[in-house]
Design an enzyme around this catalytic site. Structure first.
Site, PDB file in Angstrom:
ATOM      1  N   ARG A   1       0.459  -1.509  -0.185  1.00  0.00           N
ATOM      2  CA  ARG A   1      -0.310   0.211   0.097  1.00  0.00           C
ATOM      3  C   ARG A   1       0.286   1.231   0.018  1.00  0.00           C
ATOM      4  O   ARG A   1       0.508   2.172  -0.432  1.00  0.00           O
ATOM      5  CB  ARG A   1      -1.230   0.045   1.030  1.00  0.00           C
ATOM      6  CG  ARG A   1      -2.124  -0.796   0.806  1.00  0.00           C
ATOM      7  CD  ARG A   1      -3.348  -1.339   2.197  1.00  0.00           C
ATOM      8  NE  ARG A   1      -4.153  -1.696   1.574  1.00  0.00           N
ATOM      9  CZ  ARG A   1      -5.449  -1.813   3.066  1.00  0.00           C
ATOM     10  NH1 ARG A   1      -5.030  -1.578   4.454  1.00  0.00           N
ATOM     11  NH2 ARG A   1      -6.313  -1.776   2.787  1.00  0.00           N
TER      12      ARG A   1
ATOM     13  N   LYS B   1     -14.969 -18.863   3.459  1.00  0.00           N
ATOM     14  CA  LYS B   1     -17.408 -18.738   4.500  1.00  0.00           C
ATOM     15  C   LYS B   1     -18.044 -18.218   3.117  1.00  0.00           C
ATOM     16  O   LYS B   1     -18.125 -17.191   2.087  1.00  0.00           O
ATOM     17  CB  LYS B   1     -17.235 -17.988   5.852  1.00  0.00           C
ATOM     18  CG  LYS B   1     -17.113 -18.874   7.003  1.00  0.00           C
ATOM     19  CD  LYS B   1     -17.801 -17.971   7.854  1.00  0.00           C
ATOM     20  CE  LYS B   1     -17.005 -17.610   8.597  1.00  0.00           C
ATOM     21  NZ  LYS B   1     -17.044 -16.488   9.660  1.00  0.00           N
TER      22      LYS B   1
ATOM     23  N   GLY C   1      -8.760  -9.351  -0.120  1.00  0.00           N
ATOM     24  CA  GLY C   1      -6.896  -8.817   0.735  1.00  0.00           C
ATOM     25  C   GLY C   1      -6.415 -10.113   0.548  1.00  0.00           C
ATOM     26  O   GLY C   1      -5.429 -10.368  -0.232  1.00  0.00           O
TER      27      GLY C   1
ATOM     28  N   GLY D   1     -11.509  -5.240   2.250  1.00  0.00           N
ATOM     29  CA  GLY D   1     -13.353  -5.326   2.626  1.00  0.00           C
ATOM     30  C   GLY D   1     -13.254  -3.672   1.832  1.00  0.00           C
ATOM     31  O   GLY D   1     -15.076  -4.168   0.567  1.00  0.00           O
TER      32      GLY D   1
HETATM   33  C1  3PG Z   1      -8.594  -1.940   4.924  1.00  0.00           C
HETATM   34  O1  3PG Z   1      -7.418  -2.776   5.390  1.00  0.00           O
HETATM   35  O2  3PG Z   1      -9.763  -3.041   5.460  1.00  0.00           O
HETATM   36  C2  3PG Z   1      -8.674  -0.797   5.275  1.00  0.00           C
HETATM   37  O3  3PG Z   1      -7.382   0.273   5.184  1.00  0.00           O
HETATM   38  C3  3PG Z   1     -10.040  -0.190   6.380  1.00  0.00           C
HETATM   39  O4  3PG Z   1      -9.359  -0.655   7.383  1.00  0.00           O
HETATM   40  P1  3PG Z   1     -10.562  -0.900   8.597  1.00  0.00           P
HETATM   41  O5  3PG Z   1     -11.296  -2.541   8.248  1.00  0.00           O
HETATM   42  O6  3PG Z   1      -9.895  -1.275  10.007  1.00  0.00           O
HETATM   43  O7  3PG Z   1     -11.217   0.601   8.723  1.00  0.00           O
HETATM   44 MG    MG Z   2     -10.700  -4.036   6.938  1.00  0.00          MG
END
Ligand code: 3PG
Ligand code: MG
Length: 393
Positions: free
Chosen positions: A36, A197, A351, A374
């Site tokens: 990132r 899941k 992710g 997310g």
């Molecule tokens: C992530 O890695 O999902 C983003 O940086 C947002 O972070 P968070 O899930 O803690 O809101």
């Molecule tokens: Mg997150």
């Protein structure tokens, strides 16, 4: 989707309040993965070359509205300075008179990084007063934090109402790549999906069923689909509730979308018994545990993927972190790479998918690897991301 970008503004001499997602995994105080950070560099270079005074905002982890040294961005400032080859002033708060003074003190073409915005509870509450305090350190606002665009927080949404707002280069590139999947994709469009899941990804299935031609399914969620079809998956990880998988199978059938499921598997007696790993047909799982798709499945999935013109890779096929269970993900990664080399568009999103693509060495062969976890999932679910909505005009 139209928003103003860095092409639409002269930043010279201006204080640019830049929201990045520098929420990188840390281990023992050191940066464990700097994807990132490097993904932010194009915007940082553009602002430097344009003569902006760049003030960077980010969060790190979930400090819950309290100052906590474990979540300090200070080590990130040091790494940014190395990567940029120029000093990055670290300021140990993100609001207040000292921050505003520091913002004015940044030289044209220079950088400051403010401390973790989540050290203030007002950040996640999207408190308007806090957003205005942040805005005092900028003349204009650039949001490049695609990975945090699914959060309606002060630094991702609130501040966009207080300053002229623009999308950064990473934000624009992410949205361009992901929109190619959801808006009139070149066919065949195939989604390789995995993960623990089904329930985590019901929204992704539901939304993509309208656009994809086929899903190839692996990971723990494949066990749930198999169980929903009456296959005995032994002691494999699976959702206790088979309802969502059953509904997705029916919806795929109704909409003419192919849903490919494993025909063989790599199993072991237990999760930590790699020495017992073996390939079995799906009617012979017995009391074992499925930990990867088998070679016949991988070959079939690879064939589907090689024929695709648009591909989204949304989760590993097995426990790729372990050598015994990484072949499935590697084989389909190679197939996606081959399709991409032949002109297909491939996007890695979510992710775990990105981590697997990096770990197994096929990330560079993809058209685009999203920095979102997310955020990418919510985009693929068809949701409007608040951080993006705040930039639209
Ligand atoms: C992530 O890695 O999902 C983003 O940086 C947002 O972070 P968070 O899930 O803690 O809101
Ligand atoms: Mg997150």
């Amino acid at each position: 989707m139209t928003f103003a970008t860095l092409d639409d503004v002269d930043v010279r001499g201006k204080r640019v309040l830049l929201r990045e997602d520098l929420n990188v995994p840390m281990k023992d105080g050191a940066i464990a993965d700097e994807t990132r950070i490097t993904a932010a560099l194009p915007t940082l270079h553009r602002l430097r070359d344009g003569g902006a005074k760049t003030i960077i905002l980010s969060h790190l982890g979930r400090p819950d509205g309290k100052r906590d040294p474990r979540y300090s961005l200070r080590p990130i400032a040091a790494r940014l300075a190395e990567l940029l080859g120029t000093p990055v002033t670290f300021v140990d708060d993100c609001v207040g008179a000292a921050c505003v003074a520091a913002s004015h003190a940044v030289p044209d073409g220079g950088f400051a990084l403010f401390e973790n915005v989540r050290f203030h509870s007002e950040e996640e509450a999207n408190d308007p007063g806090f957003a205005r305090s942040l805005a005092e350190s900028g003349d204009l606002y650039v949001n490049d934090a695609f990975g945090t665009a699914h959060r309606a927080h002060a630094s991702t949404v609130g501040v966009a109402a207080d300053l002229p707002a623009y999308a950064g280069l990473l934000m624009a590139a992410e949205l361009e790549a992901l929109t190619r999947l959801t808006h009139d994709p070149v066919r065949p469009f195939v989604c390789a999906i995995g993960g623990a899941k089904v329930t985590d990804k019901v929204g992704v299935f539901e939304n993509l069923l309208a656009t994809v031609d086929a899903f190839v399914i692996g990971g723990g969620m494949a066990n749930t689909f198999l169980a929903a079809q009456g296959v005995d998956v032994g002691t494999s990880l699976r959702d206790p509730d088979l309802g969502p998988a059953t509904r997705i199978i029916a919806a795929a059938k109704a909409q003419g979308v192919s849903l490919h499921l494993p025909v063989d598997a790599v199993v072991a007696d237990r999760f930590d018994a790699d020495d017992t790993a073996r390939v079995v047909a799906l009617d012979a799982v017995g009391s074992a545990m499925i930990l990867d798709i088998g070679p016949a499945t991988a070959a079939a999935y690879a064939q589907v993927l090689r024929g695709a013109r648009t591909i989204v890779f949304n989760g590993p096929m097995g426990v790729y972190e372990k050598k015994a269970y990484q072949d499935g993900t590697r084989v389909i990664g190679e197939a996606i790479a081959a399709a991409t080399a032949a002109g297909a568009t491939s996007v890695v999103g979510g992710g775990d998918a990105a981590a697997a693509a990096h770990a197994l060495g096929f990330a560079d062969a993809m058209t685009h690897v999203s920095t979102g976890g997310g955020a990418t999932l919510e985009f693929l679910e068809g949701k409007t991301l608040p951080g993006v909505a705040a930039l639209l005009r």
